[in-house]
Design an enzyme around this catalytic site. Structure first.
Site, mmCIF file in Angstrom:
data_model
loop_
_atom_site.group_PDB
_atom_site.id
_atom_site.type_symbol
_atom_site.label_atom_id
_atom_site.label_comp_id
_atom_site.label_asym_id
_atom_site.label_seq_id
_atom_site.Cartn_x
_atom_site.Cartn_y
_atom_site.Cartn_z
ATOM 1 N N HIS A 184 0.803 -1.225 0.000
ATOM 2 C CA HIS A 184 0.000 0.000 0.000
ATOM 3 C C HIS A 184 0.839 1.280 0.000
ATOM 4 C CE1 HIS A 184 -3.673 -2.195 0.438
ATOM 5 N NE2 HIS A 184 -3.377 -2.670 1.631
ATOM 6 N N ALA A 185 2.097 1.198 0.378
ATOM 7 C CA ALA A 185 2.912 2.416 0.455
ATOM 8 C C ALA A 185 2.994 3.095 -0.905
ATOM 9 C CB ALA A 185 4.312 2.083 0.960
#
Length: 390
Positions: free
Chosen positions: A132-133
């Site tokens: 998700h980063a």
């Protein structure tokens, strides 16, 4: 080739710790590594501790100002800048956050380098998969996107086609964003529908930028999807795309949070189906990517019952020593589970769903079935962009 399979492990990755009561409990990593050892799989692989990802490596994906913000929050958690997603409920700042995050990234990057240089055929980093980063922000328990960094490193080394397949219950949004405009990377994500789960992205219509149309493929699965539907969706989409794309390396993310016991999502997949997809990914790597396979962990918040078993199966498959689902789990490991978590550990390496059955896409489309509707939406949106029939 010096070692067929590398297991990337440095005990310091357990320093990736958002604190007490956060779902991303590093005990899941400790227990996975311990179960790998208890079943003797660490004797079947080369255990490697890669170096921490440095500034230049991190900047292959992440913005310099974001890396600076992570460093600052790591040194002084109270100063975390929430405009970068740091110091939030999902991503609390903690001392040493930069170092732990960069170390996890380094394991995935090191694994990618080993595959490309022929030092290994398969590599596993179950501490990774932090998908998700974003280039300029932390998100969804993820600070640095090790999956995207590994892919970016492969491209830097000369790879022309890298495929990424993500079977975490959450959309692989950060990896998709990193390569949205890059036709050299195919990202495929199977996840719970964005209407019902974070990060509310991963619609079938998300197919890539103009110069890379069809480079992003998303299967949005109805909440409640179980083994048969999950496997049907995987086999209706992934093999055909890989056969067309012919990646030089296959990178896969195996979040264990699709499981019916996971507390943060709403799919109903068993450990046995997760294992079946792991086997399929291994086979697809050999069929279409000359065997080069980087397998990552990801989400998974049933930290004792599910995650260690799922990722231990992944290690066994990558090592060429798959664990029989009927295998009894050593009592010593179950005692460790209780000592660390005050939970009773599982008894066998199966949920009792053997054999796992599913109907192939070729068996026919049922217009009344929500799973089939989801698969067809993906095929209609993305397949023609690649010259394939929906």
């Amino acid at each position: 080739m010096s070692g067929r399979t590398q297991l990337m492990w440095d005990e310091a990755v357990t320093g990736y710790d958002f604190g007490r009561d956060h779902p991303m409990d590093p005990v899941r990593l400790v227990l996975t590594r311990s179960l790998v050892g208890a079943l003797g799989l660490d004797r079947e692989v080369t255990v490697v501790a890669a170096k921490t990802a440095g500034e230049s490596t991190l900047r292959l994906v992440h913005r310099e100002d974001y890396i600076d913000a992570v460093r600052a929050a790591s040194a002084d958690p109270a100063s975390a800048d929430q405009s970068y997603g740091l110091g939030t409920t999902d991503d609390p700042a903690f001392a040493g956050m930069h170092e732990a995050s960069a170390l996890i990234a380094g394991q995935s990057v090191g694994a990618a380098e080993a595959l490309w240089r022929g030092e290994a055929l398969h590599a596993v980093n179950f501490a990774g998969g932090l998908h998700h980063a974003m280039p300029g922000a932390a998100s969804g328990f993820c600070v640095y996107n090790d999956a995207a960094l590994a892919i970016a490193r492969l491209l830097e080394l000369g790879a022309e086609r890298v495929a990424y397949v993500d079977v975490d219950v959450h959309h692989g949004d950060g990896v998709q964003a990193a390569f949205w405009e890059d036709p050299r990377v195919l990202t495929v994500s199977l996840h719970e529908h964005p209407r019902t789960l974070f990060p509310q992205t991963g619609w079938p219509e998300e197919t890539g930028a103009d110069g890379a149309r069809g480079g992003a493929v998303n299967v949005a699965l109805p909440a409640g999807t179980g083994d048969g539907g999950w496997l049907r969706a995987f086999h209706a989409v992934v093999p055909e795309l890989l056969a067309d794309f012919r990646p030089q390396v296959l990178v896969t993310q195996h979040g264990a949070d699709t499981h019916f016991e996971d507390p943060l999502a709403h799919l109903a997949v068993s450990l046995d189906a997760q294992r079946a997809v792991q086997v399929a990914c291994h086979d697809l790597a050999h069929e279409y990517a000359d065997g080069r396979w980087l397998a990552l962990g990801g989400g998974g918040y049933a930290v004792a019952e599910v995650v260690p078993r799922s990722w231990t199966h992944l290690v066994g498959i990558a090592a060429g020593k798959p664990v029989d689902p009927a295998t009894m789990i050593p009592e010593g490991w179950r005692q460790e589970v209780y000592a660390r978590t005050r939970q009773l550990g599982p008894v066998r390496m199966t949920d009792g769903r053997r054999p796992v059955s599913w109907a192939s896409w070729e068996d026919g489309y049922d217009p009344a079935d929500r799973l089939d509707q989801a698969v067809l939406a993906t095929r209609r949106a993305a397949f023609p962009l690649r010259g394939l029939l929906p």
